[in-house]
Design an enzyme around this catalytic site. Sequence first.
Site, PDB file in Angstrom:
ATOM      1  N   HIS A  65      -2.816 -11.995 -26.343  1.00  0.00           N
ATOM      2  CA  HIS A  65      -4.018 -12.502 -25.662  1.00  0.00           C
ATOM      3  C   HIS A  65      -5.267 -11.863 -26.277  1.00  0.00           C
ATOM      4  O   HIS A  65      -6.142 -11.342 -25.580  1.00  0.00           O
ATOM      5  CB  HIS A  65      -3.955 -12.233 -24.160  1.00  0.00           C
ATOM      6  CG  HIS A  65      -2.783 -12.861 -23.475  1.00  0.00           C
ATOM      7  ND1 HIS A  65      -2.805 -14.144 -22.983  1.00  0.00           N
ATOM      8  CD2 HIS A  65      -1.546 -12.397 -23.226  1.00  0.00           C
ATOM      9  CE1 HIS A  65      -1.632 -14.429 -22.452  1.00  0.00           C
ATOM     10  NE2 HIS A  65      -0.843 -13.390 -22.596  1.00  0.00           N
ATOM     11  N   TYR A 336       2.048  -2.974 -22.869  1.00  0.00           N
ATOM     12  CA  TYR A 336       0.599  -2.968 -22.716  1.00  0.00           C
ATOM     13  C   TYR A 336       0.036  -1.575 -23.006  1.00  0.00           C
ATOM     14  O   TYR A 336      -1.011  -1.423 -23.649  1.00  0.00           O
ATOM     15  CB  TYR A 336       0.197  -3.378 -21.308  1.00  0.00           C
ATOM     16  CG  TYR A 336       0.459  -4.818 -20.935  1.00  0.00           C
ATOM     17  CD1 TYR A 336       1.014  -5.726 -21.834  1.00  0.00           C
ATOM     18  CD2 TYR A 336       0.174  -5.283 -19.655  1.00  0.00           C
ATOM     19  CE1 TYR A 336       1.251  -7.030 -21.484  1.00  0.00           C
ATOM     20  CE2 TYR A 336       0.406  -6.602 -19.294  1.00  0.00           C
ATOM     21  CZ  TYR A 336       0.953  -7.468 -20.207  1.00  0.00           C
ATOM     22  OH  TYR A 336       1.203  -8.764 -19.851  1.00  0.00           O
TER      23      TYR A 336
END
Length: 364
Positions: A65, A336
């Site tokens: 993303h 992440y």
Amino acid sequence: MPTPEPLSAGQRTLRLTAIALIAGALALAFAASAGWLTPARLTPGRIVDALQGHDGLHPGFRRAHAKGVCVIGEFAGNGAGAALSKAALFAAGARVPVVGRFSTGGGIPDAPDGRVVFHSMALSFTLPDGSQWRTGMNHVPIFPVATPQDFLAFQLATRPAPATGKPDPARVAAYLAAHPETRAFMAWLREHPLPSSFANGTYYSVNAFRFIDAAGTARTVRWRMQPEAPFAELDKATLAQRDADFLFADLATRLRAGPLRWQLIVTLAGPGDAGNDATRPWPADRRELTLGTLTLERATLEDDGPCRDLTFDPLILPAGIAASDDPLLAARSAAYARSFTRRAGEPAPRSALARDPSFRETVR
């Protein structure tokens, strides 16, 4: 206090040996936990490496993303969620600040918006006691894989070949033949309309979680953010002719004209509904409740915006919300964190949106 007797040479040697053994054991344990001694073991680093290998290394940007913009607003609870969760933001009259991010799928930060990929909304709610709830949602209600191992295999199978810049068709075909759930996801994305705007898309948690009420009762749930803006379909046939940043420009223009709103709707699992498999949709007749309204008021560039240093870790949860046994949640959280560590140590180049004069003008 008596002066301790000096250690003999033999005692000093034993003590130093013990310290070395303890340090060595700790290093060994750390190396084992990191996967260094078992190269085939799945680790956060291997997942992030696969993402970089798939879309290339773009220093300073998120590994997934990569193209996004920050948004700012608030969430107002309507009280209906208090029966399901003791989380403070669901109380009647509760209002909490929100920092969020809209993005498109993929790890290429200057990719054009005219691609058939999912759109994403990520949010961080800050509760009155300072705790946070972070969630990353996609406009697709299912995920292409059910496990971290399959996610890694999917990235490797669809990795572009150096000679062609495209995935190896034979490798992709072999993966899809063995993974009907991924075929189902790709069919969904191909057959369903794309939202024409970030503002009129519905965003799904995809993974299941547990809501826990004041009595300690836990219920398995999924949720979605459903827009007040009417849905409009994006014409896929004209995508190649659109401006590179048209989705983000449209969002910023809409926000300059006024706030955008979504309703938070929770779906309760029924008997037999999988809480540990994000590839499997739940039946449409499951009980649902509307818990409150998300209002987004403005957009800002991520380069120096409030979402820049946020990871939308799905395991950052307040009291009243807990993880399910979906194995993707822990993998997402760890990947992440690893991605953030890498990009935080790299130069921070300007994003494609920051280099777009017309877009910069809309977010001023």
